[in-house]
Structure formats: structure tokens, C-alpha cells
Design an enzyme around this catalytic site. Structure first.
Site, PDB file in Angstrom:
ATOM      1  N   GLY A   1       8.199  -2.250   2.543  1.00  0.00           N
ATOM      2  CA  GLY A   1       7.597  -1.948   3.651  1.00  0.00           C
ATOM      3  C   GLY A   1       6.037  -2.409   3.622  1.00  0.00           C
TER       4      GLY A   1
ATOM      5  N   ASP B   1       2.806   1.465   2.024  1.00  0.00           N
ATOM      6  CA  ASP B   1       3.259   1.408   3.606  1.00  0.00           C
ATOM      7  C   ASP B   1       2.573   2.926   4.385  1.00  0.00           C
ATOM      8  OD1 ASP B   1       5.138   2.083   2.677  1.00  0.00           O
ATOM      9  OD2 ASP B   1       6.761   1.727   4.131  1.00  0.00           O
TER      10      ASP B   1
ATOM     11  N   THR C   1       6.484  12.432   2.096  1.00  0.00           N
ATOM     12  CA  THR C   1       6.267  13.514   0.719  1.00  0.00           C
ATOM     13  C   THR C   1       5.309  13.469  -0.480  1.00  0.00           C
ATOM     14  OG1 THR C   1       7.704  12.788  -0.248  1.00  0.00           O
ATOM     15  CG2 THR C   1       9.097  14.192   1.205  1.00  0.00           C
ATOM     16  N   GLY C   2       5.518  12.469  -0.458  1.00  0.00           N
ATOM     17  CA  GLY C   2       4.241  11.763  -1.602  1.00  0.00           C
ATOM     18  C   GLY C   2       5.495  11.602  -2.942  1.00  0.00           C
TER      19      GLY C   2
ATOM     20  N   THR D   1       7.740   9.779  -3.729  1.00  0.00           N
ATOM     21  CA  THR D   1       7.028   8.177  -4.453  1.00  0.00           C
ATOM     22  C   THR D   1       5.999   7.251  -5.177  1.00  0.00           C
ATOM     23  OG1 THR D   1       8.784   7.398  -2.335  1.00  0.00           O
ATOM     24  CG2 THR D   1       7.319   5.808  -3.928  1.00  0.00           C
ATOM     25  N   LEU D   2       4.770   8.570  -4.580  1.00  0.00           N
ATOM     26  CA  LEU D   2       3.456   7.430  -4.514  1.00  0.00           C
ATOM     27  C   LEU D   2       3.220   8.753  -6.232  1.00  0.00           C
ATOM     28  CD1 LEU D   2       0.691   6.032  -4.838  1.00  0.00           C
ATOM     29  CD2 LEU D   2      -0.022   8.110  -3.065  1.00  0.00           C
TER      30      LEU D   2
ATOM     31  N   LYS E   1       0.771  11.047   6.027  1.00  0.00           N
ATOM     32  CA  LYS E   1       1.279  12.133   6.658  1.00  0.00           C
ATOM     33  C   LYS E   1       1.446  13.465   5.572  1.00  0.00           C
ATOM     34  CE  LYS E   1       5.744  10.064   8.967  1.00  0.00           C
ATOM     35  NZ  LYS E   1       7.186  10.143   8.835  1.00  0.00           N
TER      36      LYS E   1
ATOM     37  N   PHE F   1       8.409   9.986  13.484  1.00  0.00           N
ATOM     38  CA  PHE F   1       8.893   8.852  12.153  1.00  0.00           C
ATOM     39  C   PHE F   1       9.343   7.549  12.562  1.00  0.00           C
ATOM     40  CE2 PHE F   1      11.994   5.574  10.587  1.00  0.00           C
ATOM     41  CZ  PHE F   1      12.628   5.358   9.564  1.00  0.00           C
TER      42      PHE F   1
ATOM     43  N   ASP G   1      10.392   0.422   8.521  1.00  0.00           N
ATOM     44  CA  ASP G   1      12.129   0.086   9.103  1.00  0.00           C
ATOM     45  C   ASP G   1      12.613   1.370   8.791  1.00  0.00           C
ATOM     46  OD1 ASP G   1      12.191   1.283   6.312  1.00  0.00           O
ATOM     47  OD2 ASP G   1      14.080   0.424   6.710  1.00  0.00           O
TER      48      ASP G   1
HETATM   49  P1  IMP Z   1       7.555   9.484   0.268  1.00  0.00           P
HETATM   50  O1  IMP Z   1       8.393  10.854   0.888  1.00  0.00           O
HETATM   51  O2  IMP Z   1       6.627   9.917   0.374  1.00  0.00           O
HETATM   52  O3  IMP Z   1       8.219   9.344  -1.064  1.00  0.00           O
HETATM   53  O4  IMP Z   1       7.634   7.899   0.792  1.00  0.00           O
HETATM   54  C1  IMP Z   1       8.833   7.815   0.600  1.00  0.00           C
HETATM   55  C2  IMP Z   1       9.183   6.130   1.123  1.00  0.00           C
HETATM   56  O5  IMP Z   1       9.974   6.811   3.305  1.00  0.00           O
HETATM   57  C3  IMP Z   1       8.354   5.256   2.479  1.00  0.00           C
HETATM   58  O6  IMP Z   1       7.511   3.846   0.847  1.00  0.00           O
HETATM   59  C4  IMP Z   1       8.332   4.033   3.189  1.00  0.00           C
HETATM   60  O7  IMP Z   1       9.074   3.999   2.866  1.00  0.00           O
HETATM   61  C5  IMP Z   1       9.486   5.698   3.270  1.00  0.00           C
HETATM   62  N1  IMP Z   1       9.184   6.349   5.354  1.00  0.00           N
HETATM   63  C6  IMP Z   1       8.734   7.786   4.802  1.00  0.00           C
HETATM   64  N2  IMP Z   1       7.634   7.855   6.200  1.00  0.00           N
HETATM   65  C7  IMP Z   1       8.486   6.929   7.234  1.00  0.00           C
HETATM   66  C8  IMP Z   1       8.630   6.563   8.196  1.00  0.00           C
HETATM   67  O8  IMP Z   1       7.960   7.491   9.699  1.00  0.00           O
HETATM   68  N3  IMP Z   1       9.072   5.933   8.528  1.00  0.00           N
HETATM   69  C9  IMP Z   1       9.655   4.021   7.981  1.00  0.00           C
HETATM   70  N4  IMP Z   1       9.567   4.326   6.655  1.00  0.00           N
HETATM   71  C10 IMP Z   1       9.007   5.987   6.029  1.00  0.00           C
HETATM   72 MG    MG Z   2      11.356   2.049   3.621  1.00  0.00          MG
END
Ligand code: IMP
Ligand code: MG
Length: 182
Positions: free
Chosen positions: A44, A100, A104-105, A107-108, A131, A153, A160
Site C-alpha cells: 500500500g 499507507d 484499526t491500528g 498492524t501498526l 481513520k 473504504f 487497493d
Molecule cells: P489496520 O486495521 O490499521 O491494521 O489496517 C491494516 C491494513 O488494512 C492497512 O495497511 C490497509 O492495507 C488496509 N486498509 C484499511 N483501511 C483501508 C481502506 O480504506 N482502503 C484500503 N485498504 C485499507
Molecule cells: Mg491492503
């Protein structure tokens, strides 16, 4: 009934370009006497890191990592795992993680834990999109944020849906519409 995908523009290419320039200027200032290890999350962040890196006026190394998250959207527990670790030694480096989007956070949170365990000289995070209303993981604020966006989204500029739309030069909301077929 069939489903149609439609894109509602959210951030124009010019808005993104201006914000990337601002972020790069701030980063250049903050890392005045330092060399940076810019670490991008695949896939991303590939567009963002390409633009950002060319506007930061500091010596730097560039590397990438790749993670996947597993688990269903109904569960608050999301599992994150590496597909590809950084190929660079991180200890004593000034690591700037380029993301990117922070949703939810989870991953970070996982990446911050991993990166801290590698004993970098410093660790900061630069996320193009944030977000905050979707946050589940307990996590410090990212040091550099391009745009805070509502709970939509979004695709484009590297992001993507099913591996498509990454090459769109702007960011737009992906909308699914039911279409009546006669
Ligand atoms: P997390 O929920 O913070 O762990 O986000 C993990 C991953 O979900 C991000 O790095 C993106 O690859 C994907 N993602 C989350 N929100 C979006 C979106 O609105 N569009 C595309 N990918 C997303
Ligand atoms: Mg992705």
C-alpha cells in the site's frame, strides 16, 4: 441484482502532492543532522514512499516490509504476521516507518512492537491516511499524518480493493451500488 463499483473522489492528486511536500519539509527539518532509514509497508505505501522520499532532503536508506492480517471483521482480535521482514539491520538507525493507512491500528501496533525490539536509534511513523474513528488497538499517535479521514473504504494512491485501484493518482471512496438488471 448485480453490484457496481463507483469511486467518489475524496483527495485530489494536487491536495496529496501539497501535503506530501509539507510532510517532507517537516521531516527534513526534524532529521536535520541525521541519516534516515525510510521503511515502507508493502504494498500500500509504494506510491507514497516514492513521492515522499524524493522530497525529503536528507541522506537516507530505503527498505520495505510486508505484513498480512488474519482474522474476521467480527472479532476484535486480529492477528498480524510478517510476509517479508526488512532486509536492513535496524539497530542504531533512525527508522521512519511509512504507512499507507492506519485503520484499526492492529498492524501498526504489531510493527511498532517489532521495530522497537530491534533497538533503533529512534522510531517514528509517517502515515498518509488515518481513520481515528476505527481505532481498536492502543497505540501512540503517529508523528506524521497526511490526512485524517472519516470511516470510509478508500482506494487509490497505492491503496487497493482486491489488488485493484492502486494506480489511481488520487484517493477516492469505493462505493458499491446495487444495480437492477433487466
Ligand atoms: P489496520 O486495521 O490499521 O491494521 O489496517 C491494516 C491494513 O488494512 C492497512 O495497511 C490497509 O492495507 C488496509 N486498509 C484499511 N483501511 C483501508 C481502506 O480504506 N482502503 C484500503 N485498504 C485499507
Ligand atoms: Mg491492503
Amino acid at each position: 441484482m448485480s453490484k457496481m463499483e463507483r469511486i467518489e473522489p475524496l483527495l485530489t492528486a494536487a491536495q496529496i502532492r501539497n501535503r506530501v511536500t509539507e510532510l517532507a519539509a517537516q521531516i527534513t527539518k526534524d532529521y536535520q543532522d541525521k541519516e534516515i532509514l525510510l521503511l515502507g509497508t508493502l504494498k500500500g505505501a509504494y506510491v507514497f514512499i516514492a513521492d515522499l522520499s524524493r522530497e525529503i532532503d536528507r541522506p537516507m536508506e530505503i527498505d520495505f516490509l510486508k505484513v498480512s492480517s488474519y482474522g474476521d471483521s467480527t472479532s476484535p482480535i486480529s492477528q498480524v504476521a510478517f510476509d517479508q521482514r526488512p532486509s536492513t539491520e535496524l539497530s542504531d538507525k533512525h527508522v521512519l516507518l511509512v504507512e499507507d493507512i492506519v485503520d484499526t491500528g492492529h498492524t501498526l501496533a504489531y510493527l511498532r512492537r517489532f521495530l522497537e525490539s530491534q533497538n533503533p536509534a529512534s522510531l517514528k511513523v509517517c502515515a498518509l491516511l488515518d481513520k481515528p474513528s476505527r481505532r481498536e488497538a492502543k497505540l501512540p499517535e503517529s508523528e506524521y499524518i497526511g490526512f485524517q479521514i472519516p470511516d470510509k473504504f478508500v482506494v487509490g494512491y497505492g491503496l487497493d480493493y482486491g489488488q485493484r485501484y492502486r494506480n489511481m493518482p488520487y484517493v477516492g471512496e469505493l462505493i458499491f451500488e446495487e444495480v437492477n438488471k433487466w
